[in-house]
Design a protein around this motif. Structure first.
Motif, PDB file in Angstrom:
ATOM      1  N   ILE A 256      55.474 100.365  84.732  1.00  0.00           N
ATOM      2  CA  ILE A 256      56.675  99.609  84.366  1.00  0.00           C
ATOM      3  C   ILE A 256      57.876 100.538  84.265  1.00  0.00           C
ATOM      4  O   ILE A 256      58.979 100.216  84.707  1.00  0.00           O
ATOM      5  N   PHE A 257      57.666 101.709  83.665  1.00  0.00           N
ATOM      6  CA  PHE A 257      58.750 102.691  83.579  1.00  0.00           C
ATOM      7  C   PHE A 257      59.166 103.152  84.972  1.00  0.00           C
ATOM      8  O   PHE A 257      60.349 103.364  85.237  1.00  0.00           O
TER       9      PHE A 257
ATOM     10  N   ALA B 219      48.161 103.473  82.617  1.00  0.00           N
ATOM     11  CA  ALA B 219      48.711 103.404  83.969  1.00  0.00           C
ATOM     12  C   ALA B 219      49.560 102.155  84.148  1.00  0.00           C
ATOM     13  O   ALA B 219      50.618 102.193  84.791  1.00  0.00           O
ATOM     14  N   SER B 220      49.111 101.039  83.581  1.00  0.00           N
ATOM     15  CA  SER B 220      49.873  99.797  83.694  1.00  0.00           C
ATOM     16  C   SER B 220      51.228  99.912  83.012  1.00  0.00           C
ATOM     17  O   SER B 220      52.254  99.486  83.552  1.00  0.00           O
TER      18      SER B 220
ATOM     19  N   LEU C 241      55.654 104.855  93.947  1.00  0.00           N
ATOM     20  CA  LEU C 241      54.425 105.307  93.296  1.00  0.00           C
ATOM     21  C   LEU C 241      53.960 104.271  92.273  1.00  0.00           C
ATOM     22  O   LEU C 241      52.780 103.931  92.198  1.00  0.00           O
ATOM     23  N   ALA C 242      54.919 103.764  91.501  1.00  0.00           N
ATOM     24  CA  ALA C 242      54.592 102.721  90.531  1.00  0.00           C
ATOM     25  C   ALA C 242      54.092 101.457  91.225  1.00  0.00           C
ATOM     26  O   ALA C 242      53.152 100.796  90.757  1.00  0.00           O
TER      27      ALA C 242
END
Length: 324
Positions: free
Chosen positions: A136-137, A131-132, A200-201
Motif C-alpha cells: 500500500i505504501f 507484505a500486504s 514492485l508493489a
C-alpha cells in the motif's frame, strides 16, 4: 476469429488517428512558438517570415495533414529550437529511458513477484500481512517525493550514489549505454528504484492475490494430498496459472514505465526522452512534443492490440464475448 482480429485492427487505427488529431490540436492551441523562437528585437516582417518557413501561418487542418503526410513516410519533422531532425533527437535520448525502464522492470518483477508468491503461499503468516501493508505504501508514494527522498538520503547524506546525470557510458554501434560501466550503473540505481517502486508493489499484490486464489483450487489441493512437496506444488502446478495474467500486465507496464519516466528523469536530471519532453514543452517545440506523444500512443495501442489478439487466439470465446 479473423473477423474479430480485423475489427481490433480497425479500432486501433481509428484510435490512433483520433488521438493524433487531439494531440496536434491541443498543442496548436497552447502558446505561440514564435514568442520563443523569434528574437526580442525581431521585426514583424521577420516573425512573419519565420512563421511561413515553419508552416505556422497555415490553418490547423492543413498543418495536421502535412504533418501526418510526413509522418507516414517516417519523417517526424525538424525541431523548432535545435533545427535538428526530431527522429535524431529521440534516438539520442531513447537508450537512456529504455535502460532505466528495463532495470526498473527487473527490480519490480525480480523482487516484487517472488515476494508476492511467497506471501500468497503462506497467507496467514506475518510476512504475508507485512507484505500486504507495505505494498500500500508502494502505491501511495509519489515518484517525485520518493526520488527526492532517495536523493537526500543516499546521494547527499550518505553519499553512496551519485545525485544526477547518467555517468560514464559505452557506445555500441553508435548508441551510448550507461549500465555497461560501473559509474553509469551507480548513476542508474536511484532513478530505477524510484521508477520501480510502484510496479514492485503491484507485482507483490498480484502475486499474493493470484497465489492465494490458485492454492484454493481443487487440483492444487489434490497435488498436496498426493504427497508432492510444497515446492513442486507451487512451481509446477500453481505458478503456471498465476503467471498467465501477470505476464500480460508486465507487458502493459513496460509501456507505462517508458512513458511514465518523465517525473523521474526530471528529478534526477536523467537525459532521457522524458526530460526531452519537459524541455520541449517549456520551449514550445511542437514537433518534438507531437512526435513523443505519437510514438507512445502508438506503443500503447499496439500493446493493447497484441494482448487482445492473444486473448482471441488462446480463447476464441473471449473475442466473441467482447464483441457482443
Amino acid at each position: 476469429m479473423a473477423e474479430m482480429i480485423a475489427r481490433r485492427l480497425v479500432q486501433s487505427l481509428i484510435t490512433l488517428l483520433a488521438l493524433s488529431f487531439i494531440t496536434f490540436a491541443g498543442l496548436y492551441m497552447i502558446g505561440n512558438p514564435m514568442e520563443v523562437l523569434a528574437d526580442e528585437s525581431a521585426t514583424a516582417l521577420e516573425i512573419q517570415q519565420i512563421s511561413e518557413r515553419l508552416g505556422l501561418d497555415q490553418p490547423l487542418y492543413i498543418q495536421y495533414m502535412r504533418y501526418m503526410g510526413r509522418l507516414l513516410s517516417g519523417d517526424f519533422g525538424i525541431s523548432f529550437v535545435t533545427a535538428l531532425p526530431v527522429s535524431t533527437m529521440l534516438l539520442q535520448r531513447l537508450p537512456a529511458t529504455l535502460e532505466m525502464a528495463l532495470i526498473s522492470i527487473i527490480i519490480s518483477v525480480g523482487i516484487g513477484l517472488p515476494l508476492g508468491i511467497l506471501a500468497g503461499t503462506f497467507p496467514d503468516s506475518r510476512f504475508s500481512k507485512f507484505a500486504s501493508i507495505s505494498s500500500i505504501f508502494g502505491f501511495s508514494l509519489p515518484n517525485f517525493w520518493l526520488g527526492l527522498m532517495l536523493l537526500l538520503v543516499f546521494a547527499v547524506q550518505l553519499a553512496v550514489f551519485p545525485a544526477i546525470g547518467r555517468g560514464q557510458t559505452i557506445e555500441i554501434n553508435g548508441v551510448a549505454w550507461s549500465f555497461l560501466t560501473w559509474n553509469g550503473l551507480t548513476h542508474l540505481i536511484l532513478p530505477a528504484v524510484t521508477l520501480a517502486t510502484g510496479n514492485l508493489a503491484l507485482m507483490l499484490r498480484l502475486g499474493r492475490a493470484g497465489m492465494q486464489e490458485v492454492m484454493m483450487l481443487d487440483y492444487v489441493k489434490l497435488a498436496s494430498i498426493k504427497g508432492l512437496s510444497p515446492w513442486r506444488v507451487v512451481t509446477v502446478h500453481a505458478l503456471r496459472n498465476v503467471m498467465i495474467p501477470i505476464v500480460t500486465i508486465i507487458g502493459l507496464e513496460i509501456g507505462g514505465l517508458v512513458s511514465g519516466a518523465i517525473i523521474t528523469e526530471t528529478v534526477f536530471a536523467w537525459p532521457g526522452i522524458g526530460k526531452l519532453l519537459i524541455d520541449s514543452i517549456n520551449m514550445l517545440d511542437r514537433p518534438v512534443v507531437i512526435a513523443y506523444m505519437m510514438i507512445f500512443t502508438f506503443m500503447f495501442v499496439t500493446i493493447n492490440l497484441i494482448v487482445d489478439i492473444l486473448y482471441i487466439v488462446l480463447d476464441p470465446r473471449a473475442g466473441t464475448g467482447r464483441a457482443s
